[in-house]
Motif scaffolding. Structure first.
Motif, PDB file in Angstrom:
ATOM      1  N   PHE A 224      39.287 -32.041  29.486  1.00 49.51           N
ATOM      2  CA  PHE A 224      39.295 -31.275  30.740  1.00 49.51           C
ATOM      3  C   PHE A 224      39.755 -29.859  30.409  1.00 49.51           C
ATOM      4  CE2 PHE A 224      40.447 -29.743  34.829  1.00 49.51           C
ATOM      5  CZ  PHE A 224      39.901 -30.583  35.790  1.00 49.51           C
ATOM      6  N   ASN A 225      38.929 -28.887  30.755  1.00 48.55           N
ATOM      7  CA  ASN A 225      39.325 -27.502  30.526  1.00 48.55           C
ATOM      8  C   ASN A 225      38.562 -26.597  31.473  1.00 48.55           C
ATOM      9  OD1 ASN A 225      36.972 -25.968  29.009  1.00 48.55           O
ATOM     10  ND2 ASN A 225      37.062 -28.040  28.123  1.00 48.55           N
ATOM     11  N   CYS A 226      39.065 -25.388  31.640  1.00 47.26           N
ATOM     12  CA  CYS A 226      38.397 -24.365  32.447  1.00 47.26           C
ATOM     13  C   CYS A 226      37.952 -23.204  31.572  1.00 47.26           C
ATOM     14  CB  CYS A 226      39.338 -23.885  33.560  1.00 47.26           C
ATOM     15  SG  CYS A 226      39.720 -25.161  34.771  1.00 47.26           S
ATOM     16  N   GLU A 227      37.663 -23.504  30.306  1.00 44.63           N
ATOM     17  CA  GLU A 227      37.254 -22.495  29.327  1.00 44.63           C
ATOM     18  C   GLU A 227      35.772 -22.621  28.974  1.00 44.63           C
ATOM     19  OE1 GLU A 227      39.499 -20.310  28.623  1.00 44.63           O
ATOM     20  OE2 GLU A 227      41.125 -21.419  29.610  1.00 44.63           O
ATOM     21  N   ARG A 228      35.029 -23.402  29.752  1.00 42.10           N
ATOM     22  CA  ARG A 228      33.589 -23.615  29.519  1.00 42.10           C
ATOM     23  C   ARG A 228      33.309 -24.319  28.192  1.00 42.10           C
ATOM     24  NH1 ARG A 228      30.634 -18.115  31.866  1.00 42.10           N
ATOM     25  NH2 ARG A 228      31.694 -18.115  33.881  1.00 42.10           N
ATOM     26  N   THR A 235      32.990 -38.621  23.577  1.00 41.02           N
ATOM     27  CA  THR A 235      34.373 -38.615  24.056  1.00 41.02           C
ATOM     28  C   THR A 235      34.474 -39.358  25.376  1.00 41.02           C
ATOM     29  OG1 THR A 235      34.832 -36.505  22.965  1.00 41.02           O
ATOM     30  CG2 THR A 235      36.285 -37.129  24.790  1.00 41.02           C
ATOM     31  N   ILE A 236      33.531 -39.106  26.274  1.00 43.01           N
ATOM     32  CA  ILE A 236      33.534 -39.773  27.573  1.00 43.01           C
ATOM     33  C   ILE A 236      33.352 -41.278  27.397  1.00 43.01           C
ATOM     34  CG2 ILE A 236      32.300 -39.983  29.764  1.00 43.01           C
ATOM     35  CD1 ILE A 236      31.585 -36.997  29.474  1.00 43.01           C
ATOM     36  N   SER A 238      33.986 -43.123  24.829  1.00 42.16           N
ATOM     37  CA  SER A 238      35.168 -43.698  24.190  1.00 42.16           C
ATOM     38  C   SER A 238      36.293 -43.906  25.201  1.00 42.16           C
ATOM     39  CB  SER A 238      35.637 -42.775  23.060  1.00 42.16           C
ATOM     40  OG  SER A 238      36.845 -43.235  22.492  1.00 42.16           O
ATOM     41  N   GLU A 239      36.507 -42.937  26.084  1.00 42.32           N
ATOM     42  CA  GLU A 239      37.558 -43.068  27.091  1.00 42.32           C
ATOM     43  C   GLU A 239      37.253 -44.192  28.074  1.00 42.32           C
ATOM     44  OE1 GLU A 239      40.606 -41.358  27.395  1.00 42.32           O
ATOM     45  OE2 GLU A 239      40.016 -40.914  25.320  1.00 42.32           O
ATOM     46  N   LEU A 240      35.989 -44.362  28.417  1.00 40.36           N
ATOM     47  CA  LEU A 240      35.620 -45.401  29.385  1.00 40.36           C
ATOM     48  C   LEU A 240      35.852 -46.807  28.832  1.00 40.36           C
ATOM     49  CD1 LEU A 240      32.347 -43.919  30.929  1.00 40.36           C
ATOM     50  CD2 LEU A 240      34.646 -43.942  31.905  1.00 40.36           C
ATOM     51  N   LEU A 241      35.896 -46.943  27.510  1.00 39.28           N
ATOM     52  CA  LEU A 241      36.158 -48.246  26.904  1.00 39.28           C
ATOM     53  C   LEU A 241      37.640 -48.607  26.936  1.00 39.28           C
ATOM     54  CD1 LEU A 241      33.793 -48.062  23.796  1.00 39.28           C
ATOM     55  CD2 LEU A 241      33.468 -49.416  25.880  1.00 39.28           C
ATOM     56  N   LYS A 242      38.490 -47.623  27.213  1.00 43.06           N
ATOM     57  CA  LYS A 242      39.933 -47.860  27.249  1.00 43.06           C
ATOM     58  C   LYS A 242      40.367 -48.183  28.675  1.00 43.06           C
ATOM     59  CE  LYS A 242      40.529 -44.219  23.761  1.00 43.06           C
ATOM     60  NZ  LYS A 242      41.113 -42.875  23.500  1.00 43.06           N
ATOM     61  N   PRO A 243      41.098 -49.276  28.896  1.00 44.78           N
ATOM     62  CA  PRO A 243      41.525 -49.616  30.258  1.00 44.78           C
ATOM     63  C   PRO A 243      42.286 -48.481  30.950  1.00 44.78           C
ATOM     64  CG  PRO A 243      41.918 -51.455  28.771  1.00 44.78           C
ATOM     65  CD  PRO A 243      41.498 -50.303  27.912  1.00 44.78           C
ATOM     66  N   ARG A 247      39.254 -40.740  33.170  1.00 48.80           N
ATOM     67  CA  ARG A 247      38.137 -40.993  34.077  1.00 48.80           C
ATOM     68  C   ARG A 247      37.646 -39.723  34.757  1.00 48.80           C
ATOM     69  NH1 ARG A 247      38.537 -44.812  31.392  1.00 48.80           N
ATOM     70  NH2 ARG A 247      38.457 -47.034  31.943  1.00 48.80           N
ATOM     71  N   VAL A 248      38.253 -38.589  34.409  1.00 52.99           N
ATOM     72  CA  VAL A 248      37.857 -37.305  34.995  1.00 52.99           C
ATOM     73  C   VAL A 248      37.649 -36.311  33.864  1.00 52.99           C
ATOM     74  CG1 VAL A 248      38.414 -35.480  36.651  1.00 52.99           C
ATOM     75  CG2 VAL A 248      39.266 -37.813  37.031  1.00 52.99           C
ATOM     76  N   PHE A 249      36.475 -35.640  33.890  1.00 52.78           N
ATOM     77  CA  PHE A 249      36.111 -34.724  32.811  1.00 52.78           C
ATOM     78  C   PHE A 249      35.571 -33.429  33.416  1.00 52.78           C
ATOM     79  CE2 PHE A 249      35.529 -39.112  31.558  1.00 52.78           C
ATOM     80  CZ  PHE A 249      36.252 -39.193  30.371  1.00 52.78           C
ATOM     81  N   HIS A 250      35.868 -32.319  32.742  1.00 52.27           N
ATOM     82  CA  HIS A 250      35.404 -31.010  33.209  1.00 52.27           C
ATOM     83  C   HIS A 250      35.369 -30.057  32.016  1.00 52.27           C
ATOM     84  CE1 HIS A 250      35.956 -26.891  34.859  1.00 52.27           C
ATOM     85  NE2 HIS A 250      35.163 -27.329  35.807  1.00 52.27           N
TER      86      HIS A 250
END
Length: 251
Positions: A224-228, A235-236, A238-243, A247-250
């Motif tokens: 998650f960042n505001c630096e474009r 990465t997404i 991989s995170e979804l496989l972890k309980p 769950r939020v990406f930007h």
């Protein structure tokens, strides 16, 4: 808690349709309304493209794209005064078009913000103020001092001060009703005004560390960042496989 989503966008309608479809699937029954920040000539196209996803689209009545980017909280107040105050809700989620939320709002936010506001990247300003754009570059450094003085004279608030960032903030109805009574000056940026006014008006200001822990934290940039800096698909996944994974990406 009765939630509504105000979806802020200005173009990229194919991406918006994808994000909105996910929001509907994960939050069945939650009302989603649009806050249009693009040019007026493109609004009919947006209405047609997203008619099946958005209950309504309200256009920010300002021409300047810079203003609409810099003052999302003031645009939100305009919408609330004209439209939002007539709607039944306890918590409003202002969701930017390029945020990817891959769990329900109940799971992501829980009760956070119920007594005030829930702000992404909530960071003590003392850690940032000497090299953060909004507090170190003119004319914004001077505007920040003017805003502090304005709020201090009106509400007696002397700090502490915080910064936040805006892509996934949430606001209680009580806060919006009170904030809408203020004549908020167009100084600096919402990322300073929101935590300042929420505290000065007596509301709880909560962070969302499971979304975005702290501005300028290098460990956050991959999620998650505001630096474009775009988030990698692996990465997404991989995170979804972890309980307890993200769950939020930007963006």
């Amino acid at each position: 808690m009765k939630r509504i989503i105000l979806f802020r966008f200005h173009g990229s309608l194919d991406i918006c349709a994808n994000r909105l479809a996910i929001l509907h699937r994960l939050n069945p029954g939650t009302r989603i309304l649009g806050l249009w920040g693009g040019d007026r000539a493109s609004l009919p196209e947006a209405r047609q493209a997203l008619a099946s996803h958005l209950e309504d689209i309200w256009a920010i009545p300002v021409e300047s794209s810079l203003w609409k980017w810099q003052h999302a909280d003031l645009a939100l107040l305009m919408w609330f005064q004209k439209e939002g105050r007539h709607l039944p809700f306890d918590m409003l989620h202002l969701v930017e078009w390029d945020v990817l939320l891959l769990a329900s709002l109940d799971r992501i936010y829980g009760d956070t913000g119920r007594n005030g506001v829930a702000l992404t990247g909530l960071t003590p300003l003392e850690r940032l103020q000497h090299d953060w754009y909004w507090t170190s570059v003119e004319p914004y450094a001077t505007q920040w001092r003017q805003l502090q003085q304005h709020v201090r004279e009106l509400h007696g608030w002397h700090g502490p001060y915080f910064a936040c960032q805006g892509p996934a903030n949430a606001f209680s109805r009580a806060f919006l009703e009170r904030y809408a009574q203020e004549a908020v000056p167009e100084l600096v940026h919402e990322e300073l005004r929101l935590p300042l006014y929420a505290q000065a008006l007596g509301f709880e200001v909560a962070g969302l560390p499971h979304i975005y822990r702290e501005i300028k934290d290098p460990g956050e940039m991959a999620f998650f960042n505001c630096e474009r800096l775009l988030i990698k698909e692996r990465t997404i996944r991989s995170e979804l496989l972890k309980p307890q994974g993200r769950r939020v990406f930007h963006p």
